[in-house]
Design a protein around this motif. Structure first.
Motif, mmCIF file in Angstrom:
data_model
loop_
_atom_site.group_PDB
_atom_site.id
_atom_site.type_symbol
_atom_site.label_atom_id
_atom_site.label_comp_id
_atom_site.label_asym_id
_atom_site.label_seq_id
_atom_site.Cartn_x
_atom_site.Cartn_y
_atom_site.Cartn_z
ATOM 1 N N GLN A 582 0.831 -1.201 0.000
ATOM 2 C CA GLN A 582 0.000 0.000 0.000
ATOM 3 C C GLN A 582 0.865 1.250 0.000
ATOM 4 O O GLN A 582 1.965 1.258 0.569
ATOM 5 N N GLU A 584 0.391 5.721 0.313
ATOM 6 C CA GLU A 584 -0.537 6.802 0.639
ATOM 7 C C GLU A 584 0.199 8.125 0.569
ATOM 8 O O GLU A 584 1.305 8.272 1.112
ATOM 9 N N THR A 615 -6.050 13.186 0.442
ATOM 10 C CA THR A 615 -5.447 11.868 0.638
ATOM 11 C C THR A 615 -5.582 11.050 -0.634
ATOM 12 O O THR A 615 -6.679 10.942 -1.196
ATOM 13 N N GLY A 617 -4.627 7.215 -1.960
ATOM 14 C CA GLY A 617 -4.156 5.898 -1.566
ATOM 15 C C GLY A 617 -4.190 4.920 -2.720
ATOM 16 O O GLY A 617 -4.996 5.038 -3.644
ATOM 17 N N SER A 660 -9.078 8.319 -3.523
ATOM 18 C CA SER A 660 -8.687 9.651 -3.071
ATOM 19 C C SER A 660 -9.899 10.364 -2.492
ATOM 20 O O SER A 660 -11.040 10.102 -2.879
ATOM 21 N N ARG A 690 -8.191 8.307 9.379
ATOM 22 C CA ARG A 690 -8.170 7.407 8.225
ATOM 23 C C ARG A 690 -8.238 5.953 8.684
ATOM 24 O O ARG A 690 -7.775 5.618 9.780
ATOM 25 N N PHE A 693 -4.233 0.736 7.953
ATOM 26 C CA PHE A 693 -3.775 0.137 6.701
ATOM 27 C C PHE A 693 -4.198 -1.320 6.572
ATOM 28 O O PHE A 693 -4.386 -1.814 5.456
#
Length: 1012
Positions: A582, A584, A615, A617, A660, A690, A693
C-alpha cells in the motif's frame, strides 16, 4: 452497580468535590508573606510543569512531565498514559483476549480507539497495519513528557478523532549547560521469580559557544529487560442439555447448562526494549536555530506458554455426576463432568511460543528562521522506517481425562485434573496437532512540513499561522496465511477410517520431542498442578524441520491403514497472495488566527482555523480461491446431486485499487478568564481518522463448501448422501475504497488553578461520529470450469455506521501546605471520567434466532452475538468502552523522601461478541421453526459467539525514592501490589459466567539514579 464500583467512584467524587473547598483555606493560610518556604522539586515540580502546560495551552490538553530525564512515574509508556483523565488501556494482549498483557495495551481516549501518536510533534507509527505507535514498544526512559490533546486545532496534523498523544524527548538547549544522568534498575516478578532483568540508562548533554555559533549535543540510551508471567484459569461456554429432544416434551425451563470444559494456561514473557536517541542543535545567530534528531526504539518479545484445554467435540454426550450442583437457572456450579463415549473427556496439552521483533527509526531535521521580529518561518523534514516480524507456533499433545472436576462458586474456578500417576503416563498421550502463523511488515514515511507565523502589533489580533505538509507513506504487509495453519497429526476421531490408532508417546516409533513438565507456583501456589507431558520448547522452536518429523508419524499410520494422506505443508511467504502493498500520499494546508480581548471584564482569547487535506491511496494484492476437497463416500452408499456441485479451478489473481478524498477540518478554541485562577474553555472542531492500513489492504480469500445431507440407519451407519450444491463465500481482509471516519467534537471546560500544583477542572465533551467501519456483503463473480459465471458472497469492511461518544471528566490535584510541618509535602490527585456511546448501523441487523455457520456473512452472529442454544443477544455496547474510569493518588515529598501510591480503576467493558475461546459451530438450535430443532449438530452448522466482557478492574501501584544528595537517589517501585485478578465474563441467557481469570502477581523494581 457492584460494591467495588460504588466505592471507587465515591472515593473519587469525595476527593474531587469535597476537597474543592480546601484550596480556599490553604490560600487564606498562605496569605502572610512570612512562613515556611516550600522547596519545589521532584514530582511536585513535575506536576507544576504539567499543570502550567494545561493552563496556558490553546487547546484542551492534559500532560504528564517526567521529574527528570528518565523519570516518568511508571515502567512503560502505556502505564503512564492510564494516569491521564479520559485515557484507558486494555489488560489483554492486542487482538487476543486469551492472553493477559501485564503492562497493558490498546490505548483509548474517551472511549474511542481512533488515537493518533506523535514524537516531538511529528507523526509516529509502528509497522503492521495500524496508524499509531505501539506504545509498549517505546522505552519510557527516553521520555521527558507525554501530552494528550483531546480536541486538536487546525495547525496540528490531522487524524486524531479520539485524541492526539505526543511523546516528548529532551533537546540540548533545554538545559543551561552540561547535563548527565545514569540510571540502573533490577526488576523482580513474584510470580515469575528469579529471572534477572537489569535496566540501564545514560544521558549526556552539553552546549558550547563556538566561532560558528552555539552548538548543543545530547545522547540518550536505554536498555531494559522486563520478564513477567501470567497464569490463567479458563472455563468454556455452557451448553444447553435439554430435558428432551422430543419437541412435544421439550421444556426450556428444565434445561441444564453445563460447561464444555475447563483448563489453564501459564505464560512467561521476556521483553527487551532498546532506545537510542541523539539530538543536535545549532544556533549560528539569534534568529536561526536548527535541530537534528535521531530516535530509534527496538522491542523484542518472547512468549513461552503452556496450555491445557478441553478438545471435546460432542458436548451433548457429556454427563454431570449425580452430586453436581446447579443454580436456579439450571447452570452448573460444581461437580464432575465426563463423556462415556470417550471414556472421559478429550484434552490437549499445548506448548506454545510467540516471538516478535519490532523497531521504529525516526530521523528529523527542524530549521526555524526568524526572518524579522514579526515573521518566523519553520521547516521540518522527517523520515520514518518501522519494521515488525512475528512467529506464533503451537505443538500439542492430546489425552483423555477420565473426568473433569470443577467448582465455579469461588473467586477463581477450581479445577481438578487426573492423578499424578495418570498424568505422567506417556501411554495416555498422543501427538495431536500443530499450528503456526508468520507475519512481517515494513512501513516508511517521508514528510515535509513548512509553517509561517506572523505576529501582529494589534490589541486584538495576536498572530496568524499558515503552512503546508506533504507526506508519502509506503507499507508492505506479509502474512504466510490468513489465520493459523492448523494441521492435525492424530486424533481419536481419525481412527478406523484414516489411521489404525493415534501416535502415542510411549510408542518407540513416536517417542522423543516431549517431556514431563511441571508448572510451579501456579496462581501463586493456589493450585498444585501435576507434572504433564508437553512438547519440548526445542521442538516447537524447531520449525519446520522438527515439525516435519512429528507429522511423519501420521504418514506412518496412514500407510498402515492403507489410506492416502496428504503430507504436511508448512506455512510459507512464497504464496504471492501473502503479500499486500500500500501507498498513501497526503497533501495538507492550513491557516489559523490567534486573537484576544484583554481589556474586557472577563478577557477572552483563542484561535480559529481551517485545515484542508487531500489523501491519495493505492494498494495491490491478490484475490485467491482454493476449492473444497472432492467429496468421498463409502462403498454401498447411495449418492445423489453430484451434478449440483460447482467446480471452479484454484486461482490467485493480482488486483490493485486507487482511492482519493479531501476533507475540510475547521476548528475554534476559546478561553475566558474569570480571574487569574479561574478560566473556561469552549472548543469545537471537525476531525478525521483514516482507516488503518490493515483495513485498506487488497486481499480477498474465496472459498467453497459442498452442501450435503446424510442419512443413517438405526445403527448409525451412513446409507445415503444427497449433495445440495456448493456454497460460495469469501472474506475481504480490507477495502481500499474506504473513507475516513469523521467526527464533530465539542468540549466545554471549567478550570480552577488555585495553586502552582493545585487545580480543580471539569470537562464536558461530545463526539458525533460518521462513516464508522463495519462489515457487509458484496458479490464477486468467477467462471467455473465450464465457463459458467458463479457468484461468491464476500464479506468486507465498509463505512456503514454512525455513532457518538459523550461524557464528562472531573479532576483535582493539590499539595496541602497548610498542614503541620511534619506532614508538609503531602498531596493527592483524583479524576473521574464518565463516557457513554452508541453505534447505529445504516443497515440494522437483528434476528431473534441465529442460524448457519460462522461465515463472515453471518452478521447476526458477528454483530449481535448468539448463544449456544441459538438465541441472539440483541444490541451490545461499543467494544472497549468503560462508562467509568477512576484515578486516585496519594503523594508525599519532603526532606529528600518522595512517595506515591496510585490506584487506577475502570468499569466493565465489552471485548467483543465473537472472540476465540467463546465461539464455535456446534451449538443446539432451540428455535421451534428450525428444521434442526433440538437436534445436536455434527456438521458444525449452528454457530454461536458469546458477548465477552472484561470485568471491572482496579490496580494499586506505588513508589518510594530517597535523595541521598541532590544528585543521587535510590528508589523502589511496586506494580499491582494488591495482586488484582483480571477477570473475563461471557454472557449467556442463563447468566454471566466466568470465562477466564488471570493473575500476574506484584512486581518490584529497585532503582538507582545519579545526575552530574
Amino acid at each position: 452497580m457492584n460494591k467495588l464500583q460504588k466505592t471507587a467512584i465515591a472515593a473519587a467524587v469525595a476527593q474531587v468535590v469535597v476537597l474543592h473547598a480546601v484550596p480556599a483555606w490553604a490560600q487564606t493560610a498562605d496569605t502572610p508573606s512570612v512562613g515556611p518556604v516550600v522547596v519545589v522539586s521532584g514530582q511536585r515540580a513535575a506536576l507544576q510543569s504539567a499543570q502550567k502546560l494545561k493552563q496556558d495551552s490553546d487547546e484542551v490538553v492534559d500532560s504528564i512531565v517526567a521529574e527528570d530525564i528518565g523519570k516518568l512515574p511508571d515502567r512503560s509508556v502505556t502505564e503512564v498514559l492510564q494516569r491521564i483523565a479520559g485515557v484507558t488501556i486494555d489488560r489483554n494482549m492486542a487482538g487476543d483476549p486469551n492472553r493477559q498483557s501485564v503492562e497493558g495495551s490498546g490505548v483509548s481516549v474517551r472511549g474511542l480507539t481512533y488515537v493518533r501518536s506523535e514524537i516531538n510533534g511529528r507523526d509516529a507509527f509502528s509497522a503492521g497495519g495500524g496508524r499509531s505507535l505501539g506504545f509498549s514498544d517505546v522505552a519510557p526512559e527516553l521520555m521527558a513528557g507525554v501530552d494528550v490533546y483531546k480536541n486538536p486545532s487546525a495547525e496540528q496534523v490531522e487524524g486524531a478523532v479520539a485524541g492526539l498523544v505526543n511523546l516528548r524527548t529532551a533537546m540540548p538547549f533545554d538545559f543551561k549547560g552540561f547535563k548527565g544522568t545514569v540510571g540502573v534498575s533490577e526488576s523482580y516478578s513474584t510470580l515469575r521469580q528469579g529471572k534477572p532483568s537489569p535496566t540501564a540508562t545514560v544521558l549526556l548533554s552539553n552546549r558550547w559557544q563556538t566561532d560558528i555559533g552555539e552548538i548543543g549535543a545530547l545522547i540518550d540510551f536505554a536498555h531494559a529487560k522486563s520478564p513477567s508471567r501470567s497464569d490463567g484459569v479458563g472455563v468454556d461456554p455452557y451448553f444447553p442439555h435439554v430435558n428432551s429432544t422430543d419437541p412435544a416434551l421439550y421444556d426450556r425451563n428444565k434445561t441444564q447448562w453445563i460447561p464444555l470444559g475447563v483448563g489453564y494456561r501459564s505464560q512467561e514473557f521476556d521483553r527487551t526494549r532498546r532506545g537510542d536517541y541523539a539530538a543536535f542543535q545549532w544556533k549560528p545567530n539569534k534568529d536561526l536555530t536548527a535541530g537534528l534528531t535521531y530516535f530509534k526504539t527496538r522491542y523484542k518479545e518472547d512468549l513461552d506458554e503452556h496450555v491445557v484445554a478441553s478438545s471435546e467435540d460432542k458436548w451433548y454426550q457429556q454427563v454431570a455426576s449425580a452430586n453436581s450442583v446447579f443454580d436456579s437457572n439450571g447452570a452448573f456450579q460444581s461437580g464432575t463432568i465426563s463423556n462415556p463415549t470417550y471414556g472421559g473427556s478429550p484434552f490437549n496439552s499445548s506448548q506454545r511460543i510467540n516471538t516478535r521483533e519490532s523497531s521504529t527509526r525516526d530521523i528529523s531535521l527542524n530549521v526555524q528562521w526568524r526572518v524579522s521580529p514579526d515573521l518566523t518561518w519553520t521547516n521540518d523534514f522527517q523520515h520514518v522506517r518501522s519494521t515488525t516480524e512475528g512467529f506464533d507456533a503451537d505443538v500439542s499433545t492430546g489425552f483423555i481425562l477420565p473426568n473433569q472436576t470443577m467448582d465455579m462458586t469461588g473467586k477463581v474456578p477450581q479445577i481438578g485434573l487426573g492423578s499424578e500417576a495418570y498424568m505422567a503416563n506417556a501411554h495416555n498421550y498422543y501427538w495431536a496437532y500443530t499450528q503456526e502463523a508468520l507475519d512481517r511488515a515494513t512501513a516508511t514515511q517521508k514528510a515535509w512540513k513548512s509553517d509561517v507565523k506572523y505576529s501582529f502589533d494589534d490589541p486584538v489580533l495576536r498572530d496568524i499561522r499558515f503552512g503546508v505538509r506533504l507526506a508519502n507513506r509506503e507499507g508492505d504487509n506479509n502474512k504466510a496465511q490468513k489465520f493459523y495453519n492448523w494441521q492435525a497429526i492424530t486424533f481419536p476421531w481419525m481412527e478406523g477410517w484414516q489411521i489404525p490408532g493415534v501416535a502415542r508417546l510411549d510408542d518407540p516409533r513416536f517417542a522423543g520431542g516431549a517431556s514431563l513438565q511441571k508448572i510451579d507456583n501456579f496462581f501463586g501456589g493456589k493450585y498444585n498442578l501435576p507434572p504433564m507431558l508437553f512438547a519440548d520448547s526445542a521442538t516447537v522452536r524447531g520449525f519446520p524441520d522438527q515439525w516435519s518429523k512429528i507429522h511423519a508419524y501420521h504418514d506412518v499410520l496412514c500407510a498402515e491403514q492403507g489410506s492416502t494422506c496428504d503430507p504436511w505443508k508448512p506455512a510459507t511467504f512464497n504464496d504471492p497472495a501473502a503479500t499486500n502493498t500500500q501507498t498513501e500520499k497526503t497533501r495538507a494546508a492550513y491557516t489559523q488566527l490567534r486573537f484576544g480581548w484583554d481589556d474586557l471584564k472577563f478577557p477572552i482569547d483563542g484561535n480559529v482555523g481551517i485545515r484542508y487535506v487531500r489523501t491519495q491511496g493505492a494498494g495491490s494484492g491478490y484475490v485467491a480461491y482454493t476449492p473444497p476437497s472432492t467429496p468421498s463416500v463409502g462403498t454401498g452408499v447411495n449418492v445423489t446431486g453430484l451434478d449440483k456441485l460447482i467446480n471452479i479451478a484454484p486461482f490467485a489473481e493480482a488486483q490493485s485499487f486507487k482511492n482519493s478524498y479531501g476533507n475540510w477540518l475547521p476548528s475554534l478554541n476559546l478561553r475566558m478568564k474569570a480571574s487569574n485562577e479561574l478560566q473556561f474553555r469552549f472548543a469545537a472542531a471537525k476531525a478525521m481518522s483514516r482507516p488503518d492500513f490493515n483495513q485498506l489492504q487488497v486481499q480477498t480469500t474465496l472459498s467453497g463448501t459442498h452442501l450435503q445431507t446424510v442419512t443413517r440407519d438405526a445403527a448409525g451407519n451412513t446409507t445415503g448422501v444427497a449433495f445440495n450444491g456448493t456454497s460460495l463465500t469469501g472474506t475481504s481482509d480490507g477495502n481500499p475504497l474506504l473513507k475516513p471516519i469523521t467526527s464533530t467534537n465539542v468540549d466545554l471546560t471549567a478550570e480552577w488553578y488555585f495553586a502552582k500544583a493545585g487545580s480543580l477542572t471539569f470537562s464536558l465533551f461530545n463526539k458525533d461520529l460518521k462513516d464508522i467501519i463495519v462489515t457487509k456483503n458484496y458479490a464477486y463473480t468467477a467462471n467455473d470450469v465450464t465457463g459458467k459465471q458463479q457468484t461468491f458472497v464476500v464479506t468486507g469492511p465498509v463505512n456503514g455506521a454512525k455513532g457518538f461518544a459523550r461524557g464528562f471528566e472531573i479532576a483535582h490535584q493539590q499539595y496541602y501546605d497548610f498542614v503541620p510541618d511534619w506532614l508538609r509535602g503531602i498531596g493527592t490527585q483524583a479524576s473521574w471520567t464518565y463516557v457513554e456511546s452508541e453505534r447505529t448501523l445504516k443497515d440494522p441487523v437483528y434476528e431473534a434466532w441465529c442460524s448457519g455457520n460462522d461465515a463472515s456473512s453471518n452478521f447476526n452472529l458477528s454483530i449481535n452475538g448468539c448463544d449456544t442454544d441459538a438465541r441472539a443477544f440483541g444490541k451490545t455496547p461499543l467494544p472497549g468502552l468503560s462508562r467509568h474510569t477512576v484515578n486516585l493518588a496519594l503523594m508525599y515529598e519532603q526532606h529528600g523522601l518522595s512517595l506515591r501510591v496510585a490506584y487506577n480503576w475502570r468499569s466493565r467493558y465489552l471485548l467483543g461478541v465473537n472472540q476465540w475461546g467463546s465461539r464455535g459451530n456446534n451449538g443446539l438450535n432451540t428455535n421451534p421453526t428450525a428444521s434442526s430443532f433440538l437436534i445436536p449438530t455434527t456438521n458444525n452448522d449452528q454457530a454461536f459467539g458469546l458477548p465477552l466482557y472484561q470485568a471491572a478492574y482496579g490496580q494499586v501501584d506505588a513508589s518510594i525514592f530517597y535523595d541521598f544528595t541532590d544528585k543521587f537517589r535510590v528508589g523502589l517501585e511496586g506494580t499491582n501490589l494488591g495482586n488484582a485478578y483480571t477477570r473475563q465474563i461471557m454472557q449467556q441467557h442463563s447468566g454471566d459466567f466466568t470465562r477466564q481469570v488471570f493473575m500476574s502477581g506484584p512486581r518490584y523494581t529497585l532503582l538507582a539514579q545519579y545526575s552530574f
